[in-house]
Design a protein around this motif. Structure first.
Motif, PDB file in Angstrom:
ATOM      1  N   SER A   1       4.051 -17.349 -12.758  1.00  0.00           N
ATOM      2  CA  SER A   1       2.827 -17.987 -13.241  1.00  0.00           C
ATOM      3  C   SER A   1       2.019 -17.031 -14.123  1.00  0.00           C
ATOM      4  O   SER A   1       1.514 -17.429 -15.181  1.00  0.00           O
ATOM      5  CB  SER A   1       1.972 -18.460 -12.060  1.00  0.00           C
TER       6      SER A   1
ATOM      7  N   THR B 189       7.039 -23.947 -10.491  1.00  0.00           N
ATOM      8  CA  THR B 189       6.866 -25.227  -9.797  1.00  0.00           C
ATOM      9  C   THR B 189       8.068 -25.535  -8.910  1.00  0.00           C
ATOM     10  O   THR B 189       7.926 -25.935  -7.743  1.00  0.00           O
ATOM     11  CB  THR B 189       6.675 -26.358 -10.815  1.00  0.00           C
TER      12      THR B 189
ATOM     13  N   THR C 123       8.059 -23.356  -5.879  1.00  0.00           N
ATOM     14  CA  THR C 123       7.007 -23.761  -4.940  1.00  0.00           C
ATOM     15  C   THR C 123       7.485 -24.920  -4.062  1.00  0.00           C
ATOM     16  O   THR C 123       7.234 -24.947  -2.849  1.00  0.00           O
ATOM     17  CB  THR C 123       5.737 -24.183  -5.707  1.00  0.00           C
TER      18      THR C 123
END
Length: 406
Positions: free
Chosen positions: A86, A178, A181
């Protein structure tokens, strides 16, 4: 046993997801900063702290896992990788080069920490999940995890290039963050309590991270020279030789090396069948035999290139044979460390062992550039063979014809 299989599947899935992002990230950073006009030296700097992080992380991570549980370090690795991906997506083309290099170096170091926390946790978990005295099952599960990891890392090279083309640098990094996650949440909600540290267990002292078991110390030293030998000619010498002496394009070099890593991972997966582990578990004699075979292969490639005996066939064909033999060596060592590891100290033993692995990779990476600078590919292969010879001699300290779990 169904609970163990479920937890093994969850841990393996988490490791697979991480491995894809790890391989893709390396390709993303390399290609993106090359497109921005950064020099080869500046790009190389971006990966230095990544390799250095492995030395410290494996040492500290093993102690941390022993104190807090493998579940804690596994989740810590995944979360750190998500944060690093990120943060990297915020990199701007308008930054000064030195700021970009420092920023990416720091985040690559964080990614290196994440990689070794995840790897150490995943491989240690197998020892926890497999029943005692099930040497055949232990070897098969280790081989599957190790082999699939390397195959997926090669696939990650392709994924990184594809995501960069489709989504751009920032978009690709956010997409990977993403995905990781989602994997983290799924594993956290499903994994059993076996990987948590027992509440009544005495917490280990940090000085105990250094193994006092002779078998583990000998195996760790042999592992350091084994992996150093691979990176001495694989990291710099081989791709430069393919590009400059054989005239391959960057795409051809990258594709060949990615396919090699995938094939290498496949061989690791079937290593138990190659070694016929069902009849008796591999031991120190097996380790010595297979590392000696690797010395012969490496020396043969060096001789063919030195005396100009079909160098292209020698390198490409030799690399295939080298990959096969090296993959068996790697799986065999990965089994032995878990077999030798004390059940109460497995994470610390594995962490110490992979610290040696990281030292070997770091040393091999540095020597790869120096050996190629002064001796070309032959120089790399000669130094690689010397490392293997040292590793073979060290392996005589491993027990022979003895159950690894004894």
């Amino acid at each position: 046993m169904s609970s163990a299989i479920r937890n093994y599947a969850l841990v393996t899935s988490a490791y697979w997801g991480f491995t894809l992002t790890d391989g893709a990230l390396r390709m993303l950073v390399l290609l993106h900063f090359n497109d921005l006009g950064y020099s080869a030296f500046e790009i190389a700097l971006l990966f230095v702290l990544y390799e250095c992080a492995g030395v410290i992380t494996n040492l500290v991570g093993g102690w941390l896992a022993q104190a807090r549980g493998l579940r804690f370090t596994l989740f810590a690795g995944l979360i750190t990788q998500i944060a690093a991906l990120s943060a990297l997506s915020l990199t701007s083309e308008n930054w000064l080069p030195w700021i970009s290099v420092a920023y990416v170096m720091g985040l690559q170091a964080a990614s290196g920490v994440a990689k070794d926390l995840t790897k150490m946790s995943s491989k240690s978990a197998i020892k926890v999940l497999v029943p005692e005295n099930a040497d055949g099952a232990l070897f098969r599960w280790v081989a599957l995890l190790t082999g699939s990891k390397n195959a997926l890392k090669g696939a990650g090279f392709f994924m990184g290039g594809a995501l960069l083309a489709w989504l751009g640098f920032g978009g690709a990094l956010l997409a990977m963050a993403t995905g990781l996650t989602i994997i983290l949440i799924a594993v956290a909600l499903s994994i059993g309590p076996e990987m948590a540290a027992p509440a009544n267990k005495a917490k280990p002292k940090f000085r105990e991270v250094f193994s006092k078991d002779r078998k583990i110390n000998v195996l760790s030293a042999a592992r350091m020279f084994l992996f150093g030998s691979r990176d001495i000619w694989f990291v710099v010498g081989l791709p430069v030789f393919l590009a400059t002496h054989l005239g391959w394009s960057h795409i051809e070099v990258g594709t060949y090396m990615a396919l090699w890593v995938i094939g290498y991972g496949f061989i690791q997966t079937i290593a138990p069948k190659i070694l016929r582990a069902g009849t008796h578990a591999p031991d120190g004699q097996s380790a010595r035999l297979w590392i000696f075979a690797l010395i012969i292969v490496t020396a043969g490639i060096a001789a063919a290139v030195q005396f100009d005996i079909s160098p292209e066939i020698a390198v490409l064909g030799g690399l295939m044979v080298f990959g096969l033999v090296f993959a068996v060596n790697s799986s065999l060592h990965s089994y032995l460390i878990l077999a030798y590891a004390d059940g109460d100290r497995v994470a610390m033993n594995v962490g110490f062992y992979y610290m040696s692995n990281a030292v070997g990779r770091l040393t091999g990476t540095v020597l790869s550039g120096l050996a190629y600078m002064y001796g070309g590919l032959v120089g790399c292969l000669v130094v690689s063979a010397a490392f293997l010879l040292i590793g073979w001699m060290i392996s005589f300290g491993l027990p022979k014809h003895q159950s690894a779990t004894s």
